[in-house]
Design an enzyme around this catalytic site. Structure first.
Site, short mmCIF file in Angstrom:
data_model
loop_
_atom_site.label_atom_id
_atom_site.label_comp_id
_atom_site.label_asym_id
_atom_site.label_seq_id
_atom_site.Cartn_x
_atom_site.Cartn_y
_atom_site.Cartn_z
N LYS A 271 0.83 -1.20 0.00
CA LYS A 271 0.00 0.00 0.00
C LYS A 271 0.87 1.25 0.00
O LYS A 271 1.54 1.54 0.99
CB LYS A 271 -0.92 0.04 1.23
CG LYS A 271 -1.81 1.28 1.26
CD LYS A 271 -2.30 1.61 2.64
CE LYS A 271 -3.04 2.94 2.66
NZ LYS A 271 -2.24 4.09 2.18
N GLU B 245 9.29 1.82 11.21
CA GLU B 245 10.24 2.93 11.16
C GLU B 245 9.43 4.20 11.28
O GLU B 245 8.69 4.56 10.37
CB GLU B 245 11.04 2.89 9.85
CG GLU B 245 12.35 3.66 9.94
CD GLU B 245 12.30 4.99 9.23
OE1 GLU B 245 12.15 6.02 9.94
OE2 GLU B 245 12.41 5.02 8.00
N CYS C 57 12.52 11.56 8.01
CA CYS C 57 12.36 11.08 9.39
C CYS C 57 13.61 11.31 10.23
O CYS C 57 13.52 11.54 11.44
CB CYS C 57 11.98 9.61 9.38
SG CYS C 57 13.11 8.56 8.46
N GLU D 47 7.73 16.09 16.51
CA GLU D 47 8.20 16.04 15.13
C GLU D 47 7.35 16.98 14.27
O GLU D 47 6.13 16.85 14.20
CB GLU D 47 8.11 14.62 14.59
CG GLU D 47 8.67 14.49 13.18
CD GLU D 47 8.66 13.07 12.66
OE1 GLU D 47 9.68 12.64 12.08
OE2 GLU D 47 7.64 12.36 12.85
#
Length: 496
Positions: A180, A255, A289, A390
């Protein structure tokens, strides 16, 4: 090479057939640099996702892929790499249109995608195996086998490369796949699956399903016919996937987010440290990231560093990814742009000093796209949200520290543990500090270099498991112990 500017009609790939959504539901894909519609993608239902899972399950049970020799699977992987090379310019241009990143960044991604397939093709041909001397007349050995059906859920910031980081080792290990892509960036996903089909990977081994995370992703994560899920994305979504995957205790690889420290000591090469600190956060418009979004600078050079850093940041040219003079590209979506701008407002409200940037760019023809100035906050404290959370954009905070111990303390004052760096010309100190930074990906006197040979992943709330290298292959494998009795006679445990 020019790219056809007509709207692309994307399709899903299930059990060897290209399909649209049965209910006709579509997702409109836009170019974030222009807001032009560039593609329409189907949105699968739960039932259509289950069809893809069933196809992957049947293909795995048949042994049509897992039953091949490693030499045979390696040949397929090398052919995929060759096709990526052949379609290099097309993939680069589509990735820029789809994601908004710089052409130079997309060129690296596509080249690395081919490298990744070649790496795993080579890795599965290297000798492996373990045998053990045990305190019996028994030969004990270990073999590695595929997990089974792997559900792969990929983010929008590196649409092609993050896909390959999962698909290449998953296929190399002998798994079948339900894949996906992110709704915002599905174009190169379909192109990659086209390549996999072209090289003749057997029917049902590779399945592509597009759609909403709450439908497609949730179905994959919950399904008892999926043996493993590998997800890259936000920590919040990662938590939900863990919960959904608990139903059959499937193997998980996550992750997730980061808020990574970049520690700069006074004895560092000054210009090198400034340069990498810029690269560490503004590469990829900060939508990485592992970005070095928290710069920690030794007090004695703090003012000098801030002055030079802001001077350099103001010179950065933001613009469309295909423009040769652009140094930072677009934000990948309007939703993400608004989230970043909201964090900038939060930073100002928290009392941080907005030293540079802070606004959406609306001049020089950028008003039709999603562009944000490189943004720098100073005079921040560790309890501020812009330091703790973040942001995933071109926004950085700069803090000062007085001692080595304080630098380590500030670096580790985070729920995340994905990446980090230390800049110092004292090698012993740099190594001493980096070993105390609680993060999985670290650098000394550099930031961001990534290699397919080395593991990628984080500590704490930055995830579970590792991508790339031998660790990336092991993520998609089960370990089986086999014991061979060399003294074939009754065990005589029970009398009679």
């Amino acid at each position: 090479m020019s790219v056809d500017t007509s709207v692309l009609e994307l399709k899903m790939f299930v059990n060897g057939e290209w399909k649209t959504a049965k209910n006709g539901d579509e997702n409109i894909v836009i170019n974030p640099a222009t807001q032009e519609v560039i593609a329409r993608a189907p949105r699968a239902t739960k039932e259509e996702t289950e069809e893809a899972i069933a196809a992957a399950r049947a293909a795995f049970e048949s042994g049509i892929w897992s039953g091949l020799t490693t030499h045979e699977r390696a040949q397929y992987l090398n052919k995929i790499a060759e096709k990526i090379d052949e379609k290099f310019e097309e993939l680069v241009n589509l990735e820029v249109m789809d994601n908004g990143k710089l052409k130079a960044e997309a060129e690296f991604d596509v080249a690395d995608a081919a490298t990744c397939f070649r790496y795993y093709a080579g890795l599965i041909l290297t000798p492996e195996g373990e045998t053990y001397q045990v305190p019996e007349n028994v030969q004990a050995m270990v073999v590695r086998e595929p997990v089974g059906v792997a559900g792969l859920i990929v983010p929008w910031n590196f649409p092609l490369l993050m896909s390959v980081w999962k698909i290449a080792p998953a296929l190399a290990a002998g798994n079948t796949i339900v894949y996906k892509p992110a709704e915002a960036t599905p174009i190169t996903a379909m192109k990659l699956v086209e390549i996999i089909e072209e090289v003749g990977v057997p029917q049902g081994v590779m399945n592509l399903v597009m759609g909403r995370g709450a439908v497609v992703g949730q179905t994959i994560a919950e399904s008892h016919d999926v043996d493993m899920i590998s997800f890259t994305g936000s920590t919040n979504v990662g938590r939900e996937i863990m919960k959904a995957a608990a139903g059959n205790l499937k193997k998980i690889s996550l992750e997730l987010g980061g808020k990574s420290p970049n520690i700069i000591f006074a004895d560092a090469d000054f210009e090198t440290a400034v340069d990498y600190a810029l690269f560490g956060i503004f590469f990829g418009a900060g939508q990485v990231c592992s970005s070095g979004s928290r710069i920690l600078v030794e007090e004695s050079i703090y003012d000098q560093f801030v002055e030079r850093y802001i001077e350099r940041a103001k010179q950065i040219k933001v613009g469309p990814g295909m423009n040769e003079d652009s140094q930072v590209g677009a934000i990948a979506s309007e939703q993400q742009m608004n989230a970043i701008l909201n964090y900038i407002e939060i930073g100002k409200q928290e009392g941080a000093t907005l030293a540079c940037g802070g606004s959406r760019l609306l001049t020089d023809g950028l008003d039709q796209g999603f562009f944000i100035e490189p943004t720098v906050f100073t005079n921040v404290t560790s309890d501020m949200r812009i330091v703790k959370e973040e942001i995933f954009g071109p926004v950085v905070t700069i803090q000062k520290f007085k001692s080595e111990d304080e630098a380590i303390q500030l670096a580790n004052e985070t729920d995340f543990g994905l990446a980090g760096a230390v800049f110092s010309n004292d090698g012993a100190k740099a190594l001493r500090v980096i070993k105390q930074v609680r993060a999985g990906i670290t650098w000394i006197n550099a930031y961001h270099p990534t290699y397919v040979e080395a593991p990628w992943g984080g500590y704490k709330q930055s995830g579970i498991g590792r991508s790339l290298g031998t660790y990336g292959l092991e993520d998609f494998q089960e370990i089986k112990q086999i014991n061979i009795n060399l003294n074939v006679e009754p065990v005589s445990w029970f009398p009679g």
